[in-house]
Design an enzyme around this catalytic site. Structure first.
Site, PDB file in Angstrom:
ATOM      1  N   HIS A 144      35.171  38.624  64.155  1.00 39.37           N
ATOM      2  CA  HIS A 144      35.257  40.024  64.573  1.00 39.37           C
ATOM      3  C   HIS A 144      36.692  40.380  64.954  1.00 39.37           C
ATOM      4  O   HIS A 144      37.232  41.405  64.528  1.00 39.37           O
ATOM      5  CB  HIS A 144      34.339  40.272  65.774  1.00 39.37           C
ATOM      6  CG  HIS A 144      32.978  40.772  65.414  1.00 39.37           C
ATOM      7  ND1 HIS A 144      32.081  40.009  64.704  1.00 39.37           N
ATOM      8  CD2 HIS A 144      32.357  41.961  65.673  1.00 39.37           C
ATOM      9  CE1 HIS A 144      30.953  40.700  64.551  1.00 39.37           C
ATOM     10  NE2 HIS A 144      31.112  41.895  65.112  1.00 39.37           N
ATOM     11  N   HIS A 193      31.802  34.145  71.621  1.00 37.19           N
ATOM     12  CA  HIS A 193      33.087  33.504  71.333  1.00 37.19           C
ATOM     13  C   HIS A 193      33.791  33.169  72.638  1.00 37.19           C
ATOM     14  O   HIS A 193      33.649  33.890  73.635  1.00 37.19           O
ATOM     15  CB  HIS A 193      33.994  34.412  70.500  1.00 37.19           C
ATOM     16  CG  HIS A 193      33.673  34.433  69.045  1.00 37.19           C
ATOM     17  ND1 HIS A 193      33.849  33.342  68.221  1.00 37.19           N
ATOM     18  CD2 HIS A 193      33.183  35.414  68.247  1.00 37.19           C
ATOM     19  CE1 HIS A 193      33.484  33.651  66.995  1.00 37.19           C
ATOM     20  NE2 HIS A 193      33.061  34.901  66.985  1.00 37.19           N
TER      21      HIS A 193
END
Length: 239
Positions: A144, A193
């Site tokens: 992302h 993440h």
């Protein structure tokens, strides 16, 4: 008249120099940050930045924040970026008719996605466990963050070079920069993440967009030098 022209030339040269220095500094910073983070990950040691980032995100946790973050993270997903990239390509092909800008979009986007997959499998880092959303795949660097840095970084570049109104241009650049940071933070908040994944994604993404634009810009200049003289030649008279 001559003085005005001279002032414009000096201002343009100064602006070009500042832009070039900034790009080189950003380029070097991206390399240094990514190499440092990569070394830490390969060493297998815990990075203090990860715990600090998760702790900061946890302090902001609330039902409203959960919804806001899920909304923000959507703009770094393939579901949004794919049609957005196609729309931008169509805009430069059929509206502005600038084939080189239309070429920059797939080069930056597809190249960033491909490079991210290669890096993920090279570092082979497992994701953290998220209590908020489901996520699969490897963790380092954040896809992302990397693709957002590349795509929105390209938009920043296009705004810088094409928007003439200074206030609008600065607003777009600042807004897009903040948006990229929010997308990266959303991955930390959702715990899909580690913060180091996000920083590495930013570094690799901006590094890729700089390289991609630089190469295409050089190709555009070379192509112009080769094609322009041919177009300006007068057709040979038939004997």
């Amino acid at each position: 008249m001559i003085r005005t022209f001279y002032k414009r030339m000096v201002a343009s040269a100064a602006l070009f120099t500042v832009e070039l220095v900034f790009i080189w500094l950003l380029f070097l910073a991206c390399i240094i940050v990514f190499l440092w983070l990569g070394r830490e990950i390969m060493a297998g040691d815990k990075v203090w930045l990860d715990e600090a980032g998760f702790a900061f995100a946890a302090n902001l946790s609330s039902p409203f924040m959960d919804g806001f973050i899920k909304f923000i993270t959507f703009f770094g997903s393939g579901q949004f970026l794919t049609p957005a990239a196609l729309a931008l390509i169509a805009f430069y092909l059929f509206v502005r008719k600038h084939r080189w800008n239309s070429l920059k979009v797939p080069v930056v986007a597809l190249g960033s996605i491909t490079l991210n997959l290669v890096l993920k499998y090279f570092f082979d880092r497992e994701r953290p466990m998220s209590p908020l959303v489901e996520a699969s795949g490897l963790s380092f660097p954040s896809g992302h963050s990397m693709v957002a840095a590349s795509f929105y970084g390209l938009l920043i570049y296009l705004a810088w070079h094409n928007v003439r109104d200074v206030r609008l241009r600065n607003t777009l650049i600042i807004g897009l920069s903040v948006f990229v940071l929010l997308i990266g933070f959303s991955r930390i908040y959702l715990r899909v993440h580690y913060p180091t994944d996000v920083l590495a994604g930013f570094a690799a993404g901006f590094l890729w967009v700089i390289l991609g634009i630089s190469v295409l810009h050089r190709m555009e200049r070379v192509s112009g030098k080769e094609i322009t003289p041919i177009l300006m030649e007068e057709p040979a008279e038939k004997e």
